[in-house]
Scaffold this motif. Structure first.
Motif, PDB file in Angstrom:
ATOM      1  N   GLU A   1      57.317   0.626  39.504  1.00  0.00           N
ATOM      2  CA  GLU A   1      56.196  -0.115  39.962  1.00  0.00           C
ATOM      3  C   GLU A   1      55.032   0.940  40.325  1.00  0.00           C
ATOM      4  OE1 GLU A   1      56.064  -2.885  39.219  1.00  0.00           O
ATOM      5  OE2 GLU A   1      58.309  -3.784  39.685  1.00  0.00           O
TER       6      GLU A   1
ATOM      7  N   ALA B   1      46.079  -4.304  42.665  1.00  0.00           N
ATOM      8  CA  ALA B   1      46.965  -2.985  42.027  1.00  0.00           C
ATOM      9  C   ALA B   1      48.025  -2.794  43.004  1.00  0.00           C
ATOM     10  CB  ALA B   1      46.054  -1.744  41.761  1.00  0.00           C
ATOM     11  N   ASP B   2      47.934  -3.249  44.282  1.00  0.00           N
ATOM     12  CA  ASP B   2      49.072  -2.807  45.204  1.00  0.00           C
ATOM     13  C   ASP B   2      50.053  -3.977  45.198  1.00  0.00           C
ATOM     14  OD1 ASP B   2      48.329  -0.432  45.819  1.00  0.00           O
ATOM     15  OD2 ASP B   2      47.048  -1.092  47.504  1.00  0.00           O
TER      16      ASP B   2
ATOM     17  N   ARG C   1      51.016  -3.750  35.928  1.00  0.00           N
ATOM     18  CA  ARG C   1      51.783  -2.420  35.912  1.00  0.00           C
ATOM     19  C   ARG C   1      50.674  -1.356  35.847  1.00  0.00           C
ATOM     20  NH1 ARG C   1      57.507  -2.133  34.011  1.00  0.00           N
ATOM     21  NH2 ARG C   1      57.996  -3.391  35.807  1.00  0.00           N
TER      22      ARG C   1
ATOM     23  N   SER D   1      48.194  -0.797  38.414  1.00  0.00           N
ATOM     24  CA  SER D   1      48.876  -0.006  39.424  1.00  0.00           C
ATOM     25  C   SER D   1      49.030   1.577  39.141  1.00  0.00           C
ATOM     26  CB  SER D   1      50.425  -0.600  39.462  1.00  0.00           C
ATOM     27  OG  SER D   1      51.153   0.118  40.641  1.00  0.00           O
TER      28      SER D   1
END
Lengths: 142, 415
Positions: free
Chosen positions: B125, B364-365, B400, B403
């Motif tokens: 991730e 993004a988290d 993803r 991220s």
């Protein structure tokens, strides 16, 4: 364009969980890790059905997931193959009499390859994908 | 001069799920998002409902044992231990000491494989593909060991009500010791990779914080509550199986860092240290394991008959890799199947902590915070962004990518 001409290079697979216990799902991921490494044959797990050639379906298809499975099936571009991984997708398996099932996978979408086992080993999952390739070749010959 | 524009911005509603391509089971998230910030979180689980508890009332107790293994393929030993202990309490069945030790060993092996699996997912991730493949590669060794001892890679089928079905023979000790030694060496390697990496630390520190107060209020369990600094562990607080004889202490991040943040990084610390703890527990159990029978009911029909005669209720608790699992059983006399079977899995307790962790964090988290709970049900595949009637679809890939971009930004900033 014949079916296998579109697929004769590499197979990209998309995995959809329709209520399985995670057992088959971790074996599918184990199958793409370095020990088995099917990426050398071009077999790769992708993140969206729109990129996929093969849909791997795990789980017995619960009522709530039936529509979603159909949507994934229709989102996948033709030509496509459907593989069922695990006993519960093949026949209902240990969950056969449950009141929340919309039947095994082949009651919902047409299935090309069945991989039985609870859960099947990574080797048999890869073997299933190879069987799917052979099936495509036979279709082409006809 | 430009006039300052006051926008009457409405938060954007974002739906994630319920289909996830990688590992997890289906669950739906509804986020309200303002720019990059998550304002509100809602959950819609239930896509995986298979009616297991109802099925148990139509099968006998031993058949239900195999259904209990299939609640979750990763915690199959955990659920069957809790189920067996509930039935054993209800029907007054005594378990031989050796069987208790064997259950402990299998449960701890499952914990190692589950935590390694989680470490791989977390690395994926965050965009550390090498780390993902490394974690899953070293996990294969333990899967081999479990297969060698139980006969199966997943859903082991090694437990039985009143005992276990397979013994660990003395000639198998060498193979187990080899694996444990291997993991002791690998642990140091994984420790360096996860905890000494600057980018990983910057990415996970103070992300997805769960305060101890919230952790207690939301009744979270397992590594999630321990990472918030509360030393609770069923193995330590209410010893069962062989855990009473062994030296076990709940692990909190204080042990390593000296301070508690309750963030994603602390959850990584707790899980990694628990891998080490599990190795030690297996070593201790192998030394202390007495010789004796595996079960007091070698004949299945006798066992089934005993359960049929029994009347009463029982509970079984077990510290699964993800936290406490709890089973309740009620048996009625002259009935083969249990009257009631109730299961509370660990993710059920932990699910609501997502709301506290995700609020105020960046989009993004989302993947790493959701993964940091180690959910048994989760799903971040398709995101539909609905903005003034326009709908655009985000996939798991897009999430993803966001991220990974953030990780890359941090990495560039360091140079």
């Amino acid at each position: 364009m014949s079916i296998s001409k579109a697929l004769n290079k590499s197979l990209w697979v998309y995995h959809v969980n329709t209520g399985s216990c995670n057992g088959c799902d971790i074996e599918i991921v184990a199958a793409i890790t370095p020990r088995y490494d099917p990426e050398r044959f071009g077999i790769k797990l992708v993140g969206t059905p729109r990129h996929a050639d093969v849909i791997l379906v795990t789980g017995p298809v619960t009522n709530k997931m039936k529509d979603k499975l159909l949507r994934v099936y229709h989102q996948t571009p033709d030509p496509k193959l459907v593989m069922v991984i695990g006993a519960c997708g093949v026949s209902g398996g240990p969950f056969y009499e449950s009141y929340t099932l919309s039947g095994p996978v082949d009651d919902v979408v047409p299935v090309d390859v069945y991989v039985p086992g609870c859960p099947p080993r990574p080797e048999s999952i890869i073997f299933g994908v190879v069987t799917a390739l052979k099936k495509l070749e036979e279709i082409q010959k006809k | 001069m430009k006039e300052s524009v006051v926008s009457a911005k409405k938060p954007i509603k974002t739906v994630i799920g319920p289909i996830h391509p990688a590992l997890k089971e289906p669950i739906k998230f509804i986020f309200e998002i303002d720019g990059e910030k998550v304002i509100k979180v809602d959950l819609a689980p239930g896509h995986n409902h298979r009616g297991l508890e109802w099925m148990a009332t139509r099968r006998n107790a031993v058949q239900t044992l195999y259904v209990s293994e299939r609640i979750c393929g990763i915690c199959s030993i955990s659920h069957s231990i809790a189920y067996c202990r509930a039935i054993e309490q209800a029907a007054d069945i005594e378990v031989p000491v050796r069987a208790d030790y064997l259950r402990t060993i299998f449960a701890e092996m499952e914990r190692i494989h589950s935590h390694l699996l989680w470490a791989g997912v977390a690395a994926l991730e965050l965009g550390f593909d090498t780390l993902f493949y490394k974690a899953w590669e070293v996990r294969e060794d333990l899967m081999d060991l479990l297969e060698y001892l139980t006969g199966n890679r997943v859903n082991y089928g090694v437990l039985q009500i009143g005992g276990v079905r397979r013994d660990i023979t003395p000639d198998q000790h060498a193979r187990i010791n080899k694996s444990l030694l291997n993991y002791t060496i690998l642990f140091d390697e994984l420790y360096d990779m996860f905890l000494e990496d600057t980018v990983l630390r910057m990415r996970c520190r103070d992300t997805g914080v769960l305060t101890p107060e919230d952790a207690l209020k939301l009744c979270t369990v397992g590594p999630v509550i321990r990472a918030s600094g509360i030393a609770t562990d069923v193995r330590q607080d209410f010893p069962y199986c062989a855990y009473g004889d062994l030296d076990i202490k709940a692990i909190t991040p204080e042990a390593l860092a000296g301070e508690v943040h309750g963030d994603v990084f602390d959850r990584i610390i707790v899980r990694l240290l628990e891998v080490k703890q599990s190795i030690e527990i297996i070593q201790q159990s192998m030394k202390k394991m007495p010789i004796g029978p595996l079960t007091n009911f070698p004949k299945l029909m006798v066992l089934l008959n005993h359960i049929k005669q029994a009347e009463g209720e029982g509970i079984g608790r077990h510290e699964a890799p993800r936290g406490e699992v709890f089973h309740y059983i009620r048996l009625a006399a002259n009935q083969e199947s249990p009257l009631v079977w109730k299961v509370k899995a660990s993710t059920y307790s932990n699910a609501m902590s997502w709301v506290k962790m995700l609020e105020g964090e960046q989009i993004a988290d989302i993947p790493i915070i959701v993964a940091s709970v180690d959910p048994c049900i989760s799903c971040t595949d398709r995101v539909a962004m609905v903005d003034k009637g326009r709908t655009s679809i985000f996939t798991q890939d897009d999430l993803r990518r966001l991220s990974r971009k953030k990780t890359e930004r941090i990495r560039q900033g360091l140079k």
